[in-house]
Scaffold this motif. Sequence first.
Motif, PDB file in Angstrom:
ATOM      1  N   LEU C  13      37.641  64.378  62.199  1.00 11.58           N
ATOM      2  CA  LEU C  13      37.189  63.192  61.457  1.00 11.58           C
ATOM      3  C   LEU C  13      38.204  62.815  60.383  1.00 11.58           C
ATOM      4  O   LEU C  13      38.545  61.638  60.210  1.00 11.58           O
ATOM      5  CB  LEU C  13      35.831  63.490  60.833  1.00 11.58           C
ATOM      6  N   LEU C  14      38.741  63.849  59.695  1.00  7.74           N
ATOM      7  CA  LEU C  14      39.763  63.598  58.674  1.00  7.74           C
ATOM      8  C   LEU C  14      40.994  62.942  59.308  1.00  7.74           C
ATOM      9  O   LEU C  14      41.574  61.991  58.750  1.00  7.74           O
ATOM     10  CB  LEU C  14      40.132  64.921  58.018  1.00  7.74           C
ATOM     11  N   VAL C  16      41.069  61.105  62.001  1.00 10.95           N
ATOM     12  CA  VAL C  16      40.744  59.713  62.339  1.00 10.95           C
ATOM     13  C   VAL C  16      40.938  58.829  61.116  1.00 10.95           C
ATOM     14  O   VAL C  16      41.530  57.744  61.191  1.00 10.95           O
ATOM     15  CB  VAL C  16      39.305  59.600  62.886  1.00 10.95           C
ATOM     16  N   ILE C  17      40.475  59.321  59.952  1.00 16.00           N
ATOM     17  CA  ILE C  17      40.606  58.507  58.734  1.00 16.00           C
ATOM     18  C   ILE C  17      42.086  58.303  58.398  1.00 16.00           C
ATOM     19  O   ILE C  17      42.513  57.199  58.035  1.00 16.00           O
ATOM     20  CB  ILE C  17      39.849  59.177  57.573  1.00 16.00           C
ATOM     21  N   MET C  20      43.527  55.780  60.553  1.00 13.40           N
ATOM     22  CA  MET C  20      43.034  54.461  60.133  1.00 13.40           C
ATOM     23  C   MET C  20      43.915  53.850  59.040  1.00 13.40           C
ATOM     24  O   MET C  20      43.993  52.631  58.916  1.00 13.40           O
ATOM     25  CB  MET C  20      41.599  54.580  59.614  1.00 13.40           C
ATOM     26  N   VAL C  21      44.574  54.733  58.250  1.00 17.79           N
ATOM     27  CA  VAL C  21      45.470  54.226  57.210  1.00 17.79           C
ATOM     28  C   VAL C  21      46.596  53.413  57.860  1.00 17.79           C
ATOM     29  O   VAL C  21      46.944  52.315  57.421  1.00 17.79           O
ATOM     30  CB  VAL C  21      46.031  55.386  56.376  1.00 17.79           C
ATOM     31  N   TRP C  24      45.404  50.151  59.048  1.00 14.93           N
ATOM     32  CA  TRP C  24      45.248  49.192  57.958  1.00 14.93           C
ATOM     33  C   TRP C  24      46.607  48.667  57.506  1.00 14.93           C
ATOM     34  O   TRP C  24      46.786  47.464  57.316  1.00 14.93           O
ATOM     35  CB  TRP C  24      44.519  49.896  56.806  1.00 14.93           C
ATOM     36  N   VAL C  39      43.488  56.864  67.407  1.00 13.02           N
ATOM     37  CA  VAL C  39      42.076  57.015  67.027  1.00 13.02           C
ATOM     38  C   VAL C  39      41.220  57.261  68.268  1.00 13.02           C
ATOM     39  O   VAL C  39      40.334  58.128  68.272  1.00 13.02           O
ATOM     40  CB  VAL C  39      41.588  55.763  66.266  1.00 13.02           C
ATOM     41  N   THR C  43      39.049  60.550  69.038  1.00 13.30           N
ATOM     42  CA  THR C  43      37.605  60.403  69.222  1.00 13.30           C
ATOM     43  C   THR C  43      37.135  61.117  70.483  1.00 13.30           C
ATOM     44  O   THR C  43      36.074  61.760  70.483  1.00 13.30           O
ATOM     45  CB  THR C  43      37.233  58.914  69.303  1.00 13.30           C
TER      46      THR C  43
END
Lengths: 120, 175, 85
Positions: C13-14, C16-17, C20-21, C24, C39, C43
């Motif tokens: 999960l970390l 994935v975050i 996500m950076v 973005w 991602v 997942t």
Amino acid sequence: MVAEFIVTIFLGLGLLAVGLGVVGILRFPDVYTRLHAETKMTTCGAIFICIAVVITEIGAYLASGEMQYAVLGLHTVLALAALVFTNAIGAHAIGRAAYRAGVRPDPAVVDRMKGVNTDD
Amino acid sequence: MIRYILTFICAFCTYLVLTAGSGDIWLWSAFEIVTGLIIAFVVSLASAKWFCRGADYRMANPLRWALLGLYICIPFFLELIRANIDVAIRIITGNINPGIVKVNPGLTTGFGQLLFANSITLTPGTLTLEADEKTGDFYIHMLSVPREMVKQKTADAADLFSFFKIHEWVRRIAE
Amino acid sequence: MTEIWVVALGLLLLFVILAMVRLWLGPTAPDRVVALDAVNTITVCGIIVFGVAFNETVYVDVAIVYALLSFVGTLWLAKYIGGDL
């Protein structure tokens, strides 16, 4: 006990590879080098995580004899095959599309693809 | 006709693997086998045209699939691990020297080219960007181009790998 | 034994975050697609680990379908960026 230790090692290796891949995405300078990090490292991480899963399930199947564990391991192998095959083709598609969209490799010592007609 | 039969067999085998362990006729229940036959028939009618393109049935030989399994388990896996250690070191140190080179392994069949492109994307610090089906040229992005490869117009496929000759394996499997 | 898988799930999960950076920030569209592909892969791994932690075969089936569908999504995004669409 030994099986548990081996599973932990493989899971740790897989998580390390996935983590390094994500760090590579954040750290590398252009699209193509990021694709290298993404494709290779996350796929290798997935392979190691799935090896850990399969070892766990085989151990549980041998210990209890229930079919459910063997089925879970088999489906994990299928998911891994789908993942490895599609990741490679997806990386190829993204790289080709990026080159067609006009993104050039920014630090590049040589570019043999320059001037090649890619419309087919 | 033969392409429909091949597609039917592949679809049915996939269905059987997905539903293994559902009953007691060896591993499957009667319901799953009948459903699988019907679904495989519909799938073969719908997709045989794309699944077996052209009149080249050499991949229908089970020996080639056995060789493919061996190839994935030993040379491909070892090269994959070596490439990952290499890329991991480059991620940590940031020591990269990227470029696009052209390589021609001399493969002619579509499946061989696909297998070579996929192997090269996952193995030795390289990534296939474009493949020319007619001439067999591959344009490859390398994370670190060796000094002598910068000058060569077409690089030698054997220089890309470290332990095994992947292009020789692919040629033996697919051609 | 379950704790190992839950810890692995948290780490995924970390990751994935973190990916996500890049999704973005990504200066160009292909960068964002690369991050999205990462991602998706993480997942799929996460779903498999989740299925093992709670001992449910159905979750792994979901992972297979997710892997194939995310591949189709990546291909169409690549086609769109490459100007074939």
